[in-house]
Design a protein around this motif. Sequence first.
Motif, PDB file in Angstrom:
ATOM      1  N   GLU A  31     -11.784  -2.836  -8.035  1.00  0.00           N
ATOM      2  CA  GLU A  31     -11.403  -2.575  -9.425  1.00  0.00           C
ATOM      3  C   GLU A  31     -11.339  -1.087  -9.743  1.00  0.00           C
ATOM      4  OE1 GLU A  31     -13.953  -4.925 -11.915  1.00  0.00           O
ATOM      5  OE2 GLU A  31     -13.299  -6.776 -10.973  1.00  0.00           O
ATOM      6  N   GLY A  32     -10.814  -0.297  -8.819  1.00  0.00           N
ATOM      7  CA  GLY A  32     -10.621   1.125  -9.054  1.00  0.00           C
ATOM      8  C   GLY A  32     -11.778   2.011  -8.667  1.00  0.00           C
ATOM      9  N   ARG A  33     -12.912   1.428  -8.324  1.00  0.00           N
ATOM     10  CA  ARG A  33     -14.080   2.253  -7.992  1.00  0.00           C
ATOM     11  C   ARG A  33     -13.911   2.992  -6.664  1.00  0.00           C
ATOM     12  NH1 ARG A  33     -16.678  -2.325 -10.344  1.00  0.00           N
ATOM     13  NH2 ARG A  33     -16.952  -3.224  -8.291  1.00  0.00           N
ATOM     14  N   TRP A  34     -12.940   2.592  -5.847  1.00  0.00           N
ATOM     15  CA  TRP A  34     -12.695   3.266  -4.573  1.00  0.00           C
ATOM     16  C   TRP A  34     -11.588   4.291  -4.684  1.00  0.00           C
ATOM     17  CZ3 TRP A  34     -13.209   0.822   0.798  1.00  0.00           C
ATOM     18  CH2 TRP A  34     -14.523   0.403   0.981  1.00  0.00           C
ATOM     19  N   GLY A  35     -11.122   4.538  -5.881  1.00  0.00           N
ATOM     20  CA  GLY A  35     -10.110   5.574  -6.060  1.00  0.00           C
ATOM     21  C   GLY A  35      -8.807   5.043  -6.607  1.00  0.00           C
ATOM     22  N   ASP A  36      -7.862   5.939  -6.663  1.00  0.00           N
ATOM     23  CA  ASP A  36      -6.555   5.695  -7.253  1.00  0.00           C
ATOM     24  C   ASP A  36      -5.751   4.705  -6.399  1.00  0.00           C
ATOM     25  OD1 ASP A  36      -4.075   5.811  -8.444  1.00  0.00           O
ATOM     26  OD2 ASP A  36      -3.990   7.999  -8.481  1.00  0.00           O
ATOM     27  N   LEU A  37      -5.258   3.672  -7.034  1.00  0.00           N
ATOM     28  CA  LEU A  37      -4.474   2.655  -6.340  1.00  0.00           C
ATOM     29  C   LEU A  37      -3.158   3.228  -5.804  1.00  0.00           C
ATOM     30  CD1 LEU A  37      -4.780  -0.278  -5.604  1.00  0.00           C
ATOM     31  CD2 LEU A  37      -3.647  -0.892  -7.732  1.00  0.00           C
ATOM     32  N   ALA A  38      -2.712   4.364  -6.334  1.00  0.00           N
ATOM     33  CA  ALA A  38      -1.486   5.002  -5.844  1.00  0.00           C
ATOM     34  C   ALA A  38      -1.614   5.370  -4.374  1.00  0.00           C
ATOM     35  CB  ALA A  38      -1.165   6.246  -6.669  1.00  0.00           C
ATOM     36  N   HIS A  41      -0.658   2.386  -2.424  1.00  0.00           N
ATOM     37  CA  HIS A  41       0.782   2.172  -2.455  1.00  0.00           C
ATOM     38  C   HIS A  41       1.499   3.110  -1.488  1.00  0.00           C
ATOM     39  CE1 HIS A  41       0.178  -0.717  -5.526  1.00  0.00           C
ATOM     40  NE2 HIS A  41      -0.159   0.161  -6.448  1.00  0.00           N
ATOM     41  N   ARG A  42       1.055   4.363  -1.396  1.00  0.00           N
ATOM     42  CA  ARG A  42       1.652   5.296  -0.433  1.00  0.00           C
ATOM     43  C   ARG A  42       1.375   4.828   0.998  1.00  0.00           C
ATOM     44  NH1 ARG A  42      -0.059   9.207  -4.090  1.00  0.00           N
ATOM     45  NH2 ARG A  42      -1.814   9.821  -2.786  1.00  0.00           N
ATOM     46  N   PHE A  43       0.159   4.340   1.239  1.00  0.00           N
ATOM     47  CA  PHE A  43      -0.179   3.831   2.569  1.00  0.00           C
ATOM     48  C   PHE A  43       0.689   2.620   2.924  1.00  0.00           C
ATOM     49  CE2 PHE A  43      -2.564   0.824   5.188  1.00  0.00           C
ATOM     50  CZ  PHE A  43      -2.737   1.588   6.330  1.00  0.00           C
ATOM     51  N   ARG A  44       0.839   1.702   1.975  1.00  0.00           N
ATOM     52  CA  ARG A  44       1.658   0.511   2.220  1.00  0.00           C
ATOM     53  C   ARG A  44       3.101   0.886   2.512  1.00  0.00           C
ATOM     54  NH1 ARG A  44       0.583  -4.355  -1.791  1.00  0.00           N
ATOM     55  NH2 ARG A  44       2.030  -5.234  -0.311  1.00  0.00           N
ATOM     56  N   GLN A  45       3.623   1.871   1.787  1.00  0.00           N
ATOM     57  CA  GLN A  45       4.987   2.309   2.020  1.00  0.00           C
ATOM     58  C   GLN A  45       5.115   2.905   3.426  1.00  0.00           C
ATOM     59  OE1 GLN A  45       6.674   4.843  -0.963  1.00  0.00           O
ATOM     60  NE2 GLN A  45       8.385   5.430   0.327  1.00  0.00           N
ATOM     61  N   ALA A  46       4.168   3.755   3.805  1.00  0.00           N
ATOM     62  CA  ALA A  46       4.203   4.365   5.137  1.00  0.00           C
ATOM     63  C   ALA A  46       4.069   3.295   6.220  1.00  0.00           C
ATOM     64  CB  ALA A  46       3.094   5.404   5.268  1.00  0.00           C
ATOM     65  N   TYR A  47       3.203   2.330   6.004  1.00  0.00           N
ATOM     66  CA  TYR A  47       3.016   1.232   6.960  1.00  0.00           C
ATOM     67  C   TYR A  47       4.310   0.427   7.103  1.00  0.00           C
ATOM     68  CZ  TYR A  47       1.157  -3.013   9.079  1.00  0.00           C
ATOM     69  OH  TYR A  47       0.933  -4.076   9.910  1.00  0.00           O
ATOM     70  N   GLY A  48       4.928   0.105   5.982  1.00  0.00           N
ATOM     71  CA  GLY A  48       6.178  -0.655   6.002  1.00  0.00           C
ATOM     72  C   GLY A  48       7.298   0.100   6.708  1.00  0.00           C
ATOM     73  N   GLU A  49       7.380   1.406   6.450  1.00  0.00           N
ATOM     74  CA  GLU A  49       8.389   2.221   7.122  1.00  0.00           C
ATOM     75  C   GLU A  49       8.156   2.249   8.629  1.00  0.00           C
ATOM     76  OE1 GLU A  49       9.315   6.138   5.617  1.00  0.00           O
ATOM     77  OE2 GLU A  49       8.663   5.513   3.618  1.00  0.00           O
ATOM     78  N   ALA A  50       6.904   2.456   9.033  1.00  0.00           N
ATOM     79  CA  ALA A  50       6.580   2.527  10.461  1.00  0.00           C
ATOM     80  C   ALA A  50       6.879   1.196  11.154  1.00  0.00           C
ATOM     81  CB  ALA A  50       5.117   2.913  10.658  1.00  0.00           C
ATOM     82  N   ALA A  51       6.525   0.081  10.516  1.00  0.00           N
ATOM     83  CA  ALA A  51       6.779  -1.234  11.101  1.00  0.00           C
ATOM     84  C   ALA A  51       8.282  -1.486  11.224  1.00  0.00           C
ATOM     85  CB  ALA A  51       6.126  -2.325  10.261  1.00  0.00           C
TER      86      ALA A  51
END
Length: 79
Positions: A31-38, A41-51
């Motif tokens: 619920e946000g306690r681990w930091g910014d959800l953005a 989203h950047r990690f997911r985008q990079a993962y999707g691009e790499a895959a």
Amino acid sequence: MGEPAGGSLRIRLPEAVVVDAQGRLFYDHYEGRWGDLAHLHRFRQAYGEAATRRFAHAQGFRVTRTVQADGTVRLALGR
């Protein structure tokens, strides 16, 4: 991080990030306690691009990456 034999990429993820056998990404940011959800989203985008790049190259395609004005990334595959 490292590149093991066989060409797969190994990265170290926090325990709250899991990639299952089908390659799907699951994440719990407490619920946000681990930091910014953005950041996720950047990690997911990079993962999707790499895959996508890995799959495309394995099928003999070349990949062209274009960043749109709104920040959206477009990957074009060609032979």
